[in-house]
Design a protein around this motif. Structure first.
Motif, PDB file in Angstrom:
ATOM      1  N   ARG A  57      29.617 -19.248 -31.567  1.00  7.31           N
ATOM      2  CA  ARG A  57      28.237 -19.091 -32.020  1.00  7.31           C
ATOM      3  C   ARG A  57      27.545 -20.453 -32.096  1.00  7.31           C
ATOM      4  O   ARG A  57      26.361 -20.582 -31.772  1.00  7.31           O
ATOM      5  N   ARG A 126      35.264 -22.105 -22.939  1.00  8.40           N
ATOM      6  CA  ARG A 126      36.569 -21.726 -23.500  1.00  8.40           C
ATOM      7  C   ARG A 126      37.535 -22.908 -23.448  1.00  8.40           C
ATOM      8  O   ARG A 126      38.284 -23.161 -24.379  1.00  8.40           O
ATOM      9  N   ARG A 147      39.035 -13.317 -30.575  1.00 12.11           N
ATOM     10  CA  ARG A 147      39.277 -12.345 -29.502  1.00 12.11           C
ATOM     11  C   ARG A 147      40.565 -12.655 -28.733  1.00 12.11           C
ATOM     12  O   ARG A 147      41.130 -11.784 -28.095  1.00 12.11           O
ATOM     13  N   ARG A 204      35.405  -9.480 -19.321  1.00 10.59           N
ATOM     14  CA  ARG A 204      35.256 -10.783 -18.672  1.00 10.59           C
ATOM     15  C   ARG A 204      36.591 -11.189 -18.049  1.00 10.59           C
ATOM     16  O   ARG A 204      37.668 -10.783 -18.525  1.00 10.59           O
TER      17      ARG A 204
HETATM   18  O1   DC Z   1      33.699 -12.813 -33.881  1.00 12.55           O
HETATM   19  P1   DC Z   1      32.217 -13.055 -33.549  1.00 12.55           P
HETATM   20  O2   DC Z   1      31.411 -11.794 -33.476  1.00 12.55           O
HETATM   21  O3   DC Z   1      31.612 -14.042 -34.494  1.00 12.55           O
HETATM   22  O4   DC Z   1      32.214 -13.723 -32.082  1.00 12.55           O
HETATM   23  C1   DC Z   1      31.022 -14.031 -31.400  1.00 12.55           C
HETATM   24  C2   DC Z   1      31.294 -13.983 -29.902  1.00 12.55           C
HETATM   25  O5   DC Z   1      32.164 -15.043 -29.546  1.00 12.55           O
HETATM   26  C3   DC Z   1      31.948 -12.704 -29.403  1.00 12.55           C
HETATM   27  O6   DC Z   1      31.019 -11.824 -28.808  1.00 12.55           O
HETATM   28  C4   DC Z   1      32.960 -13.137 -28.397  1.00 12.55           C
HETATM   29  C5   DC Z   1      33.122 -14.612 -28.614  1.00 12.55           C
HETATM   30  N1   DC Z   1      34.459 -14.992 -29.064  1.00 12.55           N
HETATM   31  C6   DC Z   1      35.414 -15.171 -28.103  1.00 12.55           C
HETATM   32  O7   DC Z   1      35.163 -14.953 -26.919  1.00 12.55           O
HETATM   33  N2   DC Z   1      36.650 -15.608 -28.465  1.00 12.55           N
HETATM   34  C7   DC Z   1      36.938 -15.829 -29.734  1.00 12.55           C
HETATM   35  N3   DC Z   1      38.152 -16.256 -30.056  1.00 12.55           N
HETATM   36  C8   DC Z   1      35.974 -15.618 -30.750  1.00 12.55           C
HETATM   37  C9   DC Z   1      34.736 -15.178 -30.377  1.00 12.55           C
END
Ligand code: DC
Length: 240
Positions: A57, A126, A147, A204
């Motif tokens: 974010r 990433r 995630r 993705r």
């Molecule tokens: O958990 P969150 O809703 O705050 O995460 C926001 C975005 O960040 C979510 O849509 C996917 C990404 N995200 C990610 O790809 N990998 C992570 N480890 C954490 C979040």
């Protein structure tokens, strides 16, 4: 340039628990209750709570604040070398600074949520965030949620959970959170936004949202927060 300040004085829990210093990885889609249970678990264990979504974010916030399109991988990638991200931990909460500015309060708007999901599909983002997350967790005693905690960031985590819940329940939860935070907007909007993020996060090509092989599944649809935390504590307690 990135600095992470990990304040070790995060817990008030007995030292024998801290001595275990496990890495607990929690993954799952938006609105499944990850943040709530991760924060509670971290507090019970005296561990650090690492919200990795906040890092994505923060990048999204920087991208939009600079007027770039979050979907423009080249423009987003070009921003990274000059980006300074700081996560400061104190007493169970984290403050996120982007180029020295505290943006913590701006990270949970629907706009940033959507942009975060988009920038998180960019490989360079990433790759840039990977060592930051691993550095925060390197000493263990951390509950990390996101995630790809169990699959990419902490593949050797001591305990891995994957939370799931019915999409309608997740949308209702997220909508309640947004309303409580003062955002207007209909439930239908939140439902559509969540469905869009789900599709992006799960499909993705880089680090998609998939359960780690050895993750424990918990369906939180009809469980209370306390019930989820108790189930998780049961698993973790065996490792302390
Ligand atoms: O958990 P969150 O809703 O705050 O995460 C926001 C975005 O960040 C979510 O849509 C996917 C990404 N995200 C990610 O790809 N990998 C992570 N480890 C954490 C979040």
């Amino acid at each position: 340039m990135t600095a992470i300040i990990r304040n070790h004085n995060v817990g008030h829990i007995a030292e024998h628990k801290q001595a275990s210093r496990l890495i607990v990885a929690i993954d799952g889609p938006a609105g499944v209750g990850k943040s709530t249970v991760a924060r509670l678990l971290a507090s019970r264990l005296g561990y650090l709570y690492l919200d990795t979504g906040a890092l994505y974010r923060a990048v999204a916030w920087a991208v939009t604040a600079s007027g770039r399109d979050p979907a423009d991988a080249e423009a987003v990638t070009a921003l990274l070398p000059a980006l300074s991200l700081q996560m400061q931990f104190h007493h169970g909460t984290a403050t996120v600074l982007v180029n020295g500015k505290d943006v913590t309060g701006d990270l949970r708007t629907p706009e940033v949520s959507s942009a975060a999901s988009v920038v998180s599909a960019i490989q360079a983002v990433r790759t840039w965030l990977l060592p930051i997350q691993q550095q925060i967790g390197q000493d263990g005693a951390v509950v990390a949620e996101g995630r790809d905690m169990g699959t990419n960031v902490f593949p050797a985590a001591d305990v891995k959970f994957f939370l799931e819940a019915d999409p309608t329940v997740r949308a209702q939860r997220r909508h309640r959170e947004l309303v409580a935070a003062g955002h207007s907007g209909a439930l239908e909007e939140t439902t559509a936004d969540l469905a869009g993020r789900d599709t992006r996060d799960r499909s993705r090509s880089i680090a998609p949202l998939v359960p780690a092989e050895n993750a424990r599944f918990i369906d939180t649809s009809i469980l209370s927060v306390a019930e989820v935390v108790d189930q998780m504590m049961g698993v973790i307690a065996a490792r302390l």
